[in-house]
Design an enzyme around this catalytic site. Structure first.
Site, PDB file in Angstrom:
ATOM      1  N   LYS A  89      57.725  49.133 -66.116  1.00 52.48           N
ATOM      2  CA  LYS A  89      57.081  49.185 -67.433  1.00 52.48           C
ATOM      3  C   LYS A  89      58.165  49.347 -68.483  1.00 52.48           C
ATOM      4  O   LYS A  89      58.833  50.379 -68.568  1.00 52.48           O
ATOM      5  CB  LYS A  89      56.073  50.326 -67.514  1.00 52.48           C
ATOM      6  CG  LYS A  89      55.365  50.384 -68.865  1.00 52.48           C
ATOM      7  CD  LYS A  89      54.226  51.377 -68.876  1.00 52.48           C
ATOM      8  CE  LYS A  89      53.580  51.472 -70.254  1.00 52.48           C
ATOM      9  NZ  LYS A  89      53.113  50.176 -70.760  1.00 52.48           N
ATOM     10  N   HIS A 124      56.132  56.362 -66.086  1.00 48.62           N
ATOM     11  CA  HIS A 124      55.542  55.136 -65.543  1.00 48.62           C
ATOM     12  C   HIS A 124      56.543  54.513 -64.576  1.00 48.62           C
ATOM     13  O   HIS A 124      57.724  54.848 -64.584  1.00 48.62           O
ATOM     14  CB  HIS A 124      55.216  54.128 -66.653  1.00 48.62           C
ATOM     15  CG  HIS A 124      54.043  54.499 -67.500  1.00 48.62           C
ATOM     16  ND1 HIS A 124      52.781  54.039 -67.262  1.00 48.62           N
ATOM     17  CD2 HIS A 124      53.956  55.302 -68.587  1.00 48.62           C
ATOM     18  CE1 HIS A 124      51.951  54.528 -68.169  1.00 48.62           C
ATOM     19  NE2 HIS A 124      52.643  55.302 -68.985  1.00 48.62           N
TER      20      HIS A 124
END
Length: 348
Positions: free
Chosen positions: A235, A231
């Site tokens: 994140k 990600h």
């Protein structure tokens, strides 16, 4: 997004470079009967007219004859709209005809900012006056649905605030103490959609995994599982989606501890090792689940790769419309997830 399941004699997964990353631990999401079972005061700013006044009778007629946008009866507040995910949701909501209110909540670093969304001005309020702002906004807009895309550390405090004020909300933020989250919402009897994954197609895949794990328990007994998820660097927590899929594979008998998830957050590794397009480094979700038989002769690999945020934004809008419908109908059930949204069958 791509889903891939294959059986082969050779595995390339084990040749990948190991990469570790500091992570925010969080308690598994608990959703009843779904795939994730393990799984001060400031006066609100005055409303400002955002439509230019017509300067002629012809223009006035055109303004009067403009049809009311669909879904205009539902107001939406996107908390965390200063972030990329929140902005994507707000833009998708406006495109769907929802009515954004002129205020939103954010962290102290965003307090006082005024953001422009296609001519719509939204003022961000920080922690010091968030309760008064939310309460007064809900009073002015009794049809309000709050959407939360803030940060994992704020999940529980925000849910407590929404529950105290009594405003329905969609929790798109992952992380936090999920067991406490459900208790807080359940005790308050407020309407909410809570899901670790808002992408409708990914949710459908997760539901299929849950069905497989329930109907064929032990099908992968003795198999070793390796999980890699990539990600954007912003994140902070382990993917809730990965947690849900891991739970299914554990029911199927695969050996795995959640701490073994290989997190990839370094852009260089994301391009070279994972294959993320450079233009999507700031917003993507690439997951790989690789299973190997005890004797090493059989391998299975499942993937779901998402570039951008539109899949989550559109799913969040569907969840918002779904929740508004449940509020209007005074439904007995109060807490929902994206499986409920999918089962409703009236998504855009």
């Amino acid at each position: 997004m791509a889903f891939l399941a294959r059986a082969s004699l050779n595995s390339s997964f084990t040749t990948r470079r190991e990469y570790s990353n500091l992570q925010n631990p969080c308690i598994d999401l608990k959703i009843e009967n779904t795939f994730a079972n393990k799984l001060s005061c400031r006066t609100p700013i005055p409303k400002k007219s955002l439509i230019a006044m017509a300067s002629s009778s012809a223009q006035s007629a055109a303004v009067v004859s403009t049809p009311e946008p669909r879904n205009a009866g539902t107001s939406i507040m996107v908390n965390g709209c200063a972030g990329k995910m929140g902005r994507a949701v707000l833009e998708a909501a406006m495109a769907a005809g929802l009515n954004p209110v002129p205020v939103a909540l954010g962290g102290p670093e965003d307090a006082g900012k005024v953001l422009d969304f296609g001519g719509m001005q939204i003022e961000i309020h920080g922690p010091s006056d968030r309760e008064s702002v939310l309460a007064s906004t809900f009073k002015d807009h009794p049809d309000l649905i709050v959407v939360d895309y803030t940060v994992p550390a704020a999940v529980n405090d925000n849910a407590a605030l929404y529950s105290k004020v009594g405003v329905p909300f969609v929790m798109g933020t992952t992380g936090g103490d999920r067991e406490l989250l459900y208790k807080t919402v359940g005790d308050s009897n407020v309407y909410a959609v809570i899901s670790p994954q808002m992408g409708k197609q990914v949710v459908a895949f997760l539901a299929a995994m849950e069905i497989m794990s329930e109907q064929f328990p032990g099908a992968f007994s003795g198999y070793d599982l390796k999980v890699m998820e990539s990600h954007q660097a912003s994140k902070l927590d382990v993917s809730g989606t990965a947690k849900a899929v891991i739970s299914c594979f554990q029911k199927l008998g695969a050996k795995f501890d959640e701490e073994q998830v290989q997190l990839v957050r370094d852009p260089k590794l994301q391009v070279e090792m994972v294959g993320v397009p450079e233009e999507h480094l700031s917003g993507h979700a690439f997951h790989t689940y690789h299973l190997t038989s005890p004797d090493g002769t059989v391998n299975f690999e499942f993937q779901h790769n998402v570039c951008g945020r539109s899949i989550y934004a559109e799913g969040t809008v569907d969840a918002t419309l779904f929740l508004a419908k449940k509020v209007r109908s005074k439904a007995d059930k109060r807490i929902y997830d994206m499986i409920d949204v999918l089962r409703e069958g009236n998504m855009r």
